[in-house]
Write a protein that holds these residues in place. Structure first.
Motif, PDB file in Angstrom:
ATOM      1  N   ASP A   1       0.814  -1.215   0.000  1.00  0.00           N
ATOM      2  CA  ASP A   1       0.000   0.000   0.000  1.00  0.00           C
ATOM      3  C   ASP A   1       0.854   1.275   0.000  1.00  0.00           C
ATOM      4  O   ASP A   1       0.439   2.311   0.513  1.00  0.00           O
ATOM      5  CB  ASP A   1      -0.943   0.003   1.200  1.00  0.00           C
ATOM      6  N   VAL A   2       2.040   1.216  -0.566  1.00  0.00           N
ATOM      7  CA  VAL A   2       2.947   2.360  -0.586  1.00  0.00           C
ATOM      8  C   VAL A   2       2.331   3.540  -1.342  1.00  0.00           C
ATOM      9  O   VAL A   2       1.533   3.356  -2.265  1.00  0.00           O
ATOM     10  CB  VAL A   2       4.308   1.971  -1.224  1.00  0.00           C
ATOM     11  N   SER A   3       2.678   4.739  -0.914  1.00  0.00           N
ATOM     12  CA  SER A   3       2.328   5.953  -1.665  1.00  0.00           C
ATOM     13  C   SER A   3       3.630   6.650  -2.047  1.00  0.00           C
ATOM     14  O   SER A   3       4.567   6.710  -1.244  1.00  0.00           O
ATOM     15  CB  SER A   3       1.431   6.875  -0.837  1.00  0.00           C
ATOM     16  N   ILE A   4       3.677   7.176  -3.271  1.00  0.00           N
ATOM     17  CA  ILE A   4       4.923   7.747  -3.785  1.00  0.00           C
ATOM     18  C   ILE A   4       4.641   9.113  -4.408  1.00  0.00           C
ATOM     19  O   ILE A   4       3.751   9.249  -5.258  1.00  0.00           O
ATOM     20  CB  ILE A   4       5.574   6.801  -4.815  1.00  0.00           C
ATOM     21  N   VAL A   5       5.403  10.108  -3.967  1.00  0.00           N
ATOM     22  CA  VAL A   5       5.340  11.453  -4.530  1.00  0.00           C
ATOM     23  C   VAL A   5       6.675  11.694  -5.214  1.00  0.00           C
ATOM     24  O   VAL A   5       7.723  11.617  -4.574  1.00  0.00           O
ATOM     25  CB  VAL A   5       5.096  12.509  -3.431  1.00  0.00           C
ATOM     26  N   ASN A   6       6.646  11.992  -6.524  1.00  0.00           N
ATOM     27  CA  ASN A   6       7.906  12.167  -7.241  1.00  0.00           C
ATOM     28  C   ASN A   6       8.297  13.637  -7.296  1.00  0.00           C
ATOM     29  O   ASN A   6       7.585  14.508  -6.782  1.00  0.00           O
ATOM     30  CB  ASN A   6       7.838  11.537  -8.636  1.00  0.00           C
ATOM     31  N   GLY A   7       9.430  13.893  -7.937  1.00  0.00           N
ATOM     32  CA  GLY A   7       9.996  15.233  -7.931  1.00  0.00           C
ATOM     33  C   GLY A   7       9.451  16.157  -8.988  1.00  0.00           C
ATOM     34  O   GLY A   7       9.896  17.298  -9.101  1.00  0.00           O
ATOM     35  N   ILE A   8       8.492  15.709  -9.787  1.00  0.00           N
ATOM     36  CA  ILE A   8       7.900  16.588 -10.798  1.00  0.00           C
ATOM     37  C   ILE A   8       6.449  16.840 -10.425  1.00  0.00           C
ATOM     38  O   ILE A   8       5.900  16.200  -9.533  1.00  0.00           O
ATOM     39  CB  ILE A   8       8.003  15.965 -12.212  1.00  0.00           C
ATOM     40  N   TRP A   9       5.830  17.795 -11.115  1.00  0.00           N
ATOM     41  CA  TRP A   9       4.447  18.144 -10.824  1.00  0.00           C
ATOM     42  C   TRP A   9       3.540  17.056 -11.403  1.00  0.00           C
ATOM     43  O   TRP A   9       3.155  17.063 -12.568  1.00  0.00           O
ATOM     44  CB  TRP A   9       4.116  19.505 -11.428  1.00  0.00           C
ATOM     45  N   ALA A  10       3.233  16.049 -10.567  1.00  0.00           N
ATOM     46  CA  ALA A  10       2.423  14.917 -11.009  1.00  0.00           C
ATOM     47  C   ALA A  10       1.664  14.378  -9.805  1.00  0.00           C
ATOM     48  O   ALA A  10       2.102  14.546  -8.657  1.00  0.00           O
ATOM     49  CB  ALA A  10       3.307  13.834 -11.608  1.00  0.00           C
ATOM     50  N   PRO A  11       0.535  13.727 -10.033  1.00  0.00           N
ATOM     51  CA  PRO A  11      -0.225  13.173  -8.903  1.00  0.00           C
ATOM     52  C   PRO A  11       0.569  12.084  -8.185  1.00  0.00           C
ATOM     53  O   PRO A  11       1.421  11.425  -8.787  1.00  0.00           O
ATOM     54  CB  PRO A  11      -1.474  12.573  -9.571  1.00  0.00           C
ATOM     55  N   PRO A  12       0.297  11.867  -6.896  1.00  0.00           N
ATOM     56  CA  PRO A  12       0.952  10.766  -6.187  1.00  0.00           C
ATOM     57  C   PRO A  12       0.577   9.420  -6.812  1.00  0.00           C
ATOM     58  O   PRO A  12      -0.467   9.282  -7.444  1.00  0.00           O
ATOM     59  CB  PRO A  12       0.401  10.865  -4.760  1.00  0.00           C
ATOM     60  N   VAL A  13       1.450   8.460  -6.635  1.00  0.00           N
ATOM     61  CA  VAL A  13       1.200   7.096  -7.110  1.00  0.00           C
ATOM     62  C   VAL A  13       0.907   6.231  -5.890  1.00  0.00           C
ATOM     63  O   VAL A  13       1.666   6.254  -4.914  1.00  0.00           O
ATOM     64  CB  VAL A  13       2.426   6.549  -7.875  1.00  0.00           C
ATOM     65  N   PHE A  14      -0.183   5.488  -5.927  1.00  0.00           N
ATOM     66  CA  PHE A  14      -0.578   4.651  -4.798  1.00  0.00           C
ATOM     67  C   PHE A  14      -0.484   3.179  -5.176  1.00  0.00           C
ATOM     68  O   PHE A  14      -0.882   2.800  -6.273  1.00  0.00           O
ATOM     69  CB  PHE A  14      -2.014   4.974  -4.356  1.00  0.00           C
TER      70      PHE A  14
ATOM     71  N   LEU B   1      13.015  17.867  -5.943  1.00  0.00           N
ATOM     72  CA  LEU B   1      14.154  18.501  -6.615  1.00  0.00           C
ATOM     73  C   LEU B   1      14.273  19.931  -6.105  1.00  0.00           C
ATOM     74  O   LEU B   1      13.265  20.561  -5.786  1.00  0.00           O
ATOM     75  CB  LEU B   1      13.937  18.520  -8.128  1.00  0.00           C
ATOM     76  N   PRO B   2      15.486  20.457  -6.052  1.00  0.00           N
ATOM     77  CA  PRO B   2      15.630  21.859  -5.655  1.00  0.00           C
ATOM     78  C   PRO B   2      14.859  22.753  -6.618  1.00  0.00           C
ATOM     79  O   PRO B   2      14.785  22.464  -7.816  1.00  0.00           O
ATOM     80  CB  PRO B   2      17.137  22.119  -5.738  1.00  0.00           C
ATOM     81  N   PRO B   3      14.277  23.857  -6.131  1.00  0.00           N
ATOM     82  CA  PRO B   3      13.484  24.715  -7.022  1.00  0.00           C
ATOM     83  C   PRO B   3      14.285  25.293  -8.176  1.00  0.00           C
ATOM     84  O   PRO B   3      13.747  25.575  -9.227  1.00  0.00           O
ATOM     85  CB  PRO B   3      12.978  25.835  -6.109  1.00  0.00           C
ATOM     86  N   THR B   4      15.571  25.461  -7.995  1.00  0.00           N
ATOM     87  CA  THR B   4      16.408  26.028  -9.058  1.00  0.00           C
ATOM     88  C   THR B   4      17.201  24.951  -9.784  1.00  0.00           C
ATOM     89  O   THR B   4      18.235  25.242 -10.379  1.00  0.00           O
ATOM     90  CB  THR B   4      17.388  27.059  -8.460  1.00  0.00           C
ATOM     91  N   ALA B   5      16.744  23.719  -9.726  1.00  0.00           N
ATOM     92  CA  ALA B   5      17.498  22.618 -10.336  1.00  0.00           C
ATOM     93  C   ALA B   5      17.650  22.838 -11.831  1.00  0.00           C
ATOM     94  O   ALA B   5      16.695  23.138 -12.535  1.00  0.00           O
ATOM     95  CB  ALA B   5      16.796  21.297 -10.078  1.00  0.00           C
ATOM     96  N   GLN B   6      18.862  22.738 -12.285  1.00  0.00           N
ATOM     97  CA  GLN B   6      19.176  22.846 -13.705  1.00  0.00           C
ATOM     98  C   GLN B   6      19.840  21.544 -14.138  1.00  0.00           C
ATOM     99  O   GLN B   6      20.492  20.882 -13.336  1.00  0.00           O
ATOM    100  CB  GLN B   6      20.148  24.009 -13.949  1.00  0.00           C
ATOM    101  N   PRO B   7      19.673  21.145 -15.393  1.00  0.00           N
ATOM    102  CA  PRO B   7      20.377  19.942 -15.845  1.00  0.00           C
ATOM    103  C   PRO B   7      21.880  20.093 -15.616  1.00  0.00           C
ATOM    104  O   PRO B   7      22.458  21.143 -15.894  1.00  0.00           O
ATOM    105  CB  PRO B   7      20.055  19.880 -17.338  1.00  0.00           C
ATOM    106  N   ILE B   8      22.503  19.069 -15.098  1.00  0.00           N
ATOM    107  CA  ILE B   8      23.935  19.099 -14.819  1.00  0.00           C
ATOM    108  C   ILE B   8      24.664  18.552 -16.033  1.00  0.00           C
ATOM    109  O   ILE B   8      24.374  17.441 -16.483  1.00  0.00           O
ATOM    110  CB  ILE B   8      24.259  18.268 -13.570  1.00  0.00           C
ATOM    111  N   PRO B   9      25.614  19.332 -16.592  1.00  0.00           N
ATOM    112  CA  PRO B   9      26.330  18.807 -17.763  1.00  0.00           C
ATOM    113  C   PRO B   9      27.161  17.595 -17.385  1.00  0.00           C
ATOM    114  O   PRO B   9      27.630  17.491 -16.253  1.00  0.00           O
ATOM    115  CB  PRO B   9      27.221  19.981 -18.193  1.00  0.00           C
ATOM    116  N   PRO B  10      27.315  16.660 -18.317  1.00  0.00           N
ATOM    117  CA  PRO B  10      28.116  15.469 -18.005  1.00  0.00           C
ATOM    118  C   PRO B  10      29.573  15.831 -17.775  1.00  0.00           C
ATOM    119  O   PRO B  10      30.033  16.902 -18.174  1.00  0.00           O
ATOM    120  CB  PRO B  10      27.943  14.596 -19.241  1.00  0.00           C
TER     121      PRO B  10
END
Length: 204
Positions: free
Chosen positions: A87-100, A178-187
């Motif tokens: 019965d886990v609930s999961i909230v991810n780092g993007i603007w999306a509904p929780p997954v149950f 994710l941090p609010p100012t998260a930017q893609p990190i170059p490889p």
């Protein structure tokens, strides 16, 4: 005379047979314990005699998190399944509904993992707190992978709520941000490009 010789021959034959028989019995009697000792030396000790190193609940939770992240990186569903409650609930780092529930999360995970190769997730700054059969853990993570054929990287934080069920700690809630100012990190080994300078000097 003939009977005497026959009798003597029979006696000697019987003595020889008895001697051989006694020798064989003696040999078997000596060989059996030696064989048993050799067998005992080669056999590993029974499992119940192996020392069990006790681990506290915090160590168990920390180990479970390591196992979960390792399974997540490899796409090992069986090992990943052990870490999560049904019965886990999961909230991810993007603007999306929780997954149950685990079943729904598994579908999301499989779709996500199919797009990734060379996955790496490093965990740092872990903090674990317990209260009875419940606990929570928070940690920072550093992610890198090839996603859809392109190098990708991100950093973030995760908070887990865990519960002890049937003498085993499982994740009942997973909240990743994710941090609010998260930017893609170059490889790695990519030259850093300076941002373009404005043409108007008065902009300074």
């Amino acid at each position: 005379m003939k009977n005497y010789l026959s009798t003597q021959f029979a006696v000697r034959t019987a003595r020889t047979a008895i001697s051989l028989l006694l020798g064989a019995v003696f040999f078997l009697a000596c060989a059996a314990p030696a064989g048993a000792q050799k067998k005992k030396k080669n056999e590993p000790p029974p499992a119940e005699n192996k020392p069990v190193i006790p681990t506290g609940d915090e160590q168990q939770i920390d180990y479970m998190i390591s196992e979960m992240l390792g399974a997540w990186q490899l796409g090992d569903i069986e090992r990943l399944r052990k870490a999560y409650a049904d019965d886990v609930s999961i909230v991810n780092g993007i603007w999306a509904p929780p997954v149950f529930t685990w079943t729904n999360y598994l579908a999301v995970f499989q779709a996500q993992h199919a797009r990734m190769q060379q996955v790496r997730m490093d965990r740092t700054n872990t903090y674990i707190k317990l209260s009875g059969n419940f606990g929570w853990a928070c940690y920072q993570w550093d992610f890198s992978a090839v996603v859809d054929g392109q190098p990708s990287a991100a950093r973030g934080q995760t908070t887990l709520i865990v519960e002890k069920r049937n003498d085993r700690w499982v994740i009942v809630h997973n909240h990743t941000s994710l941090p609010p100012t998260a930017q893609p990190i170059p490889p790695a080994n990519t030259p850093q490009i300076a941002p373009p300078q404005p043409n108007n000097p008065s902009a300074y």
